[in-house]
Scaffold this motif. Structure first.
Motif, PDB file in Angstrom:
ATOM      1  N   UNK A 211       0.861  -1.186   0.000  1.00  8.48           N
ATOM      2  CA  UNK A 211       0.000   0.000   0.000  1.00  8.48           C
ATOM      3  C   UNK A 211       0.892   1.228   0.000  1.00  8.48           C
ATOM      4  N   UNK A 212       0.825   2.016  -1.076  1.00  6.88           N
ATOM      5  CA  UNK A 212       1.650   3.221  -1.207  1.00  6.88           C
ATOM      6  C   UNK A 212       3.136   2.905  -1.058  1.00  6.88           C
ATOM      7  N   UNK A 213       3.527   1.731  -1.565  1.00  5.71           N
ATOM      8  CA  UNK A 213       4.931   1.338  -1.518  1.00  5.71           C
ATOM      9  C   UNK A 213       5.371   0.722  -0.220  1.00  5.71           C
ATOM     10  N   UNK A 214       4.449   0.562   0.731  1.00  7.17           N
ATOM     11  CA  UNK A 214       4.773   0.024   2.054  1.00  7.17           C
ATOM     12  C   UNK A 214       4.188  -1.374   2.185  1.00  7.17           C
ATOM     13  N   UNK A 215       4.984  -2.306   2.742  1.00 11.70           N
ATOM     14  CA  UNK A 215       4.494  -3.647   3.033  1.00 11.70           C
ATOM     15  C   UNK A 215       4.594  -3.905   4.523  1.00 11.70           C
ATOM     16  N   UNK A 216       3.803  -4.863   4.989  1.00  9.27           N
ATOM     17  CA  UNK A 216       3.849  -5.275   6.388  1.00  9.27           C
ATOM     18  C   UNK A 216       4.447  -6.676   6.434  1.00  9.27           C
ATOM     19  N   UNK A 217       5.509  -6.863   7.193  1.00  4.07           N
ATOM     20  CA  UNK A 217       6.106  -8.185   7.334  1.00  4.07           C
ATOM     21  C   UNK A 217       6.054  -8.606   8.796  1.00  4.07           C
ATOM     22  N   UNK A 218       5.964  -9.918   9.002  1.00  2.00           N
ATOM     23  CA  UNK A 218       5.890 -10.437  10.370  1.00  2.00           C
ATOM     24  C   UNK A 218       6.378 -11.875  10.391  1.00  2.00           C
TER      25      UNK A 218
ATOM     26  N   UNK B  26      10.564  -0.886   1.034  1.00  2.00           N
ATOM     27  CA  UNK B  26      11.830  -1.398   0.464  1.00  2.00           C
ATOM     28  C   UNK B  26      12.470  -0.462  -0.548  1.00  2.00           C
ATOM     29  N   UNK B  27      11.713   0.467  -1.143  1.00  6.04           N
ATOM     30  CA  UNK B  27      12.311   1.346  -2.154  1.00  6.04           C
ATOM     31  C   UNK B  27      13.250   2.369  -1.532  1.00  6.04           C
ATOM     32  N   UNK B  28      13.039   2.713  -0.254  1.00  4.44           N
ATOM     33  CA  UNK B  28      13.959   3.635   0.425  1.00  4.44           C
ATOM     34  C   UNK B  28      14.603   2.980   1.639  1.00  4.44           C
ATOM     35  N   UNK B  29      14.302   1.690   1.874  1.00  3.32           N
ATOM     36  CA  UNK B  29      14.887   0.920   2.971  1.00  3.32           C
ATOM     37  C   UNK B  29      14.695   1.598   4.330  1.00  3.32           C
TER      38      UNK B  29
ATOM     39  N   UNK C 221       7.947   7.595  -0.923  1.00  2.00           N
ATOM     40  CA  UNK C 221       8.763   8.092   0.195  1.00  2.00           C
ATOM     41  C   UNK C 221       8.067   7.871   1.537  1.00  2.00           C
ATOM     42  N   UNK C 222       6.985   7.098   1.561  1.00  2.00           N
ATOM     43  CA  UNK C 222       6.304   6.840   2.823  1.00  2.00           C
ATOM     44  C   UNK C 222       7.268   6.188   3.818  1.00  2.00           C
ATOM     45  N   UNK C 223       7.126   6.529   5.084  1.00  2.00           N
ATOM     46  CA  UNK C 223       8.018   6.083   6.180  1.00  2.00           C
ATOM     47  C   UNK C 223       9.406   6.708   6.060  1.00  2.00           C
TER      48      UNK C 223
END
Length: 613
Positions: free
Chosen positions: A126-133, A145-148, A380-382
């Motif tokens: 979502x908007x370049x952001x993923x949730x990992x667990x 991941x695009x801006x780490x 650029x989210x986060x």
């Protein structure tokens, strides 16, 4: 109609008192905003160290939204994020998607949460952001991941009513557009062979806190099937399949709106049976149900309008698709919307033609043997999150001035700017001057202008005034015009001047009525070139002389040319590159006259000058 382009960049320039930029600090903020919004996220992170002004712009929430919007609209900076399956700890890889819908070689990337556990991706990006667990849902993080950059999600304890009961936890990740907030939904189901109770909580990234909310509206349906498959996000709501506790083949889709915190229930397009598996997916932002029949193949249904009817998007039959062995979830539409990328058997990607009903495998170098995959937008989210890689310790050189920009990146940035600004930027540095003056850059800028319909203006000439005045009005994206602005013209003599023919590559030809003063003019950069005129050899000095002029472009020799026709005399042609005229073959027909083109110019089309004789 004029296309703005820096042709005629070298000839004379109309005098101007306008301040020209000599460094990046002289750039107008709105122009700098537009330049930076076109760059990849990874480069923008590097450019945070160029100056305080750049840092402030890139971190501003308005810029982050504008950059994301441009990325989505243009399908720029998309990547496919790949997670290896079967290795002791999950490795992650990334592959950029280019404009032709093919992938580059995958590159291994670092992930947050360094513990040696297997981590999975919940839902979609979502908007370049993923949730990992991890598998126990005890370590959860949001990751761009695009801006780490990443953000750890704190987890609150679950209030178990009976300590000896079994606990099953499901997590969903979504975005609340009303409050501009990433949110998590956690469903904890307690059971002792039979259902005991459930607990539902929601987490806000802005508030960085959890709160209990209303429990699930249906106790006759279970969440056990979403323990290993995440809740999916679509149209502002988290959605998941829930099987009936008494009838394992009957499902409903339950949704939770992240803004209103209200539940909603949908029917599935078909029922499951002993030979089928049903999964919930999101494709192009729309909710999908993928039904895999072990005997016949795959059907994918899509809900184009949230809450509306289900439509069969495509059907893949095993007898016609020999490559179909197992479940093939859809990942993304192609740019033209006529193909969908499928993940085949956790081992390959397949492009499936929705109209032709055919598929072909896309072989990407470097893929692990078995994998999961998600499509991510570049964003650029986060940006204020924790770095996955410590940039302070990174050996990668960071730019501190414009001289540190890679030439190909600077070329691409400048090619997107209006010609008038490019003229001002000639004095920023020798490197900028050399790029903007280079013929490859001029051609690339023109080509982009034509392809995108950018920088178009309408050039207006007044009729009836003692001397011709010229005005210019720019097009905006909605094909409307700005208020016309009077502009200076070359050939300052107090005569009436007209435009010959049409604009070619942003250049027009203007002349006086007698055709004694002629110039090529690029009004977008206010540059012009006066055309020298040779004397006409009149066969009979007393005869009347009628002159017609035509202006065109020779793509073979890359040269602007003028054609002059003098009635009763001979014909001459001008070459701009050679800055000279030459005699050419006379008109083939003497029984037709050119008198009617005395006041109307010859027209240029497909490399030829045309006259209505």
């Amino acid at each position: 109609m004029i296309r703005w382009n820096p042709f005629l960049i070298s000839p004379d320039y109309c005098c101007s008192s306008e301040k020209k930029p000599t460094s990046m600090s002289d750039f107008p903020p709105e122009l700098l905003f537009d330049i930076l919004s076109r760059l990849p996220p990874k480069d923008l992170i590097r450019f945070l160290s160029v100056s305080k002004a750049w840092n402030a712009i890139i971190r501003h929430h308005h810029f982050i939204k504008a950059h994301l919007q441009r990325s989505i609209q243009t399908n720029s900076f998309r990547t496919i994020l790949v997670r290896s399956i079967g290795s002791p700890s999950s490795d992650y890889f990334s592959s950029a998607v280019n404009g032709s819908e093919t992938f580059r070689t995958v590159v291994k990337i670092e992930r947050p949460l360094k513990s040696p556990e297997r981590y999975q991706i919940l839902g979609c990006s979502i908007h370049g952001v993923v949730c990992i667990c991890n598998s126990l849902r005890t370590n959860v993080a949001l990751w761009n991941p695009s801006i780490q950059k990443f953000k750890m999600i704190p987890l609150q304890a679950i209030e178990q009513q009976q300590p000896s009961s079994d606990l099953h936890t499901s997590l969903g990740f979504g975005y609340d557009s009303v409050y501009d907030d990433f949110k998590h939904l956690r469903i904890a189901e307690l059971s002792k062979g039979v259902f005991v109770s459930s607990e539902v909580s929601i987490y806000s990234l802005i508030l960085n806190s959890w709160k209990r909310i209303k429990n699930l509206p249906r106790n006759d349906f279970s969440t056990l099937n979403v323990y290993d498959t995440a809740l999916e996000f679509s149209n502002g709501a988290l959605c998941w399949l829930m099987p009936n506790r008494l009838d394992m083949y009957r499902f409903i889709i339950l949704t939770f709106d992240l803004a209103t915190e209200k539940y909603r229930e949908f029917d599935t397009p078909v029922d499951e049976d002993y030979s089928t598996v049903m999964e919930l997916e999101v494709l192009g932002g729309s909710l999908c149900v993928s039904v895999h029949d072990w005997d016949t193949g795959n059907d994918v249904w899509i809900m184009k309008d949230f809450g509306g009817p289900w439509t069969l998007l495509y059907s893949i039959k095993k007898e016609t698709m020999t490559w179909l062995l197992n479940y093939c979830p859809p990942l993304v539409f192609a740019k033209n919307g006529e193909m969908a990328l499928l993940k085949k058997d956790e081992e390959a990607f397949v492009w499936f033609d929705l109209k032709g009903k055919i598929g072909y495998q896309d072989n990407i170098c470097g893929l692990p043997l078995r994998f999961d995959a998600k499509i991510c937008e570049g964003s650029l989210c986060l940006i204020d999150g924790d770095p996955v890689i410590d940039y302070c310790c990174s050996s990668e050189k960071k730019p501190t001035s414009m001289s540190d920009f890679p030439p190909e990146l600077l070329f691409d940035i400048l090619s997107r700017l209006p010609p008038k600004d490019l003229i001002r930027f000639l004095c920023v540095s020798k490197a900028w001057n050399a790029i903007i003056h280079h013929h490859h850059f001029i051609k690339a800028h023109l080509q982009r202008s034509i392809q995108t319909n950018s920088f178009r203006t309408i050039l207006v000439r007044s009729i009836g005034s003692p001397s011709s005045d010229f005005f210019s009005s720019a097009f905006d994206g909605s094909e409307t015009f700005w208020t016309p602005v009077k502009i200076e013209r070359p050939l300052k003599s107090p005569e009436r001047y007209q435009i010959l023919g049409c604009s070619i590559h942003g250049v027009v030809c203007i002349c006086n009525r007698l055709r004694t003063n002629i110039a090529l003019w690029n009004p977008s950069i206010q540059k012009f070139k006066t055309i020298p005129l040779p004397a006409i050899e009149q066969q009979q000095p007393s005869s009347a002389l009628h002159i017609s002029l035509g202006f065109g472009y020779d793509s073979v020799s890359d040269d602007f040319k003028l054609l002059r026709i003098a009635e009763l005399v001979k014909v001459k042609e001008s070459f701009l590159k050679l800055n000279s005229w030459k005699r050419i073959k006379n008109l083939p027909r003497n029984d037709f006259s050119t008198l009617n083109v005395y006041d109307t110019a010859l027209v240029f089309s497909n490399g030829a000058v045309l006259a209505n004789a």
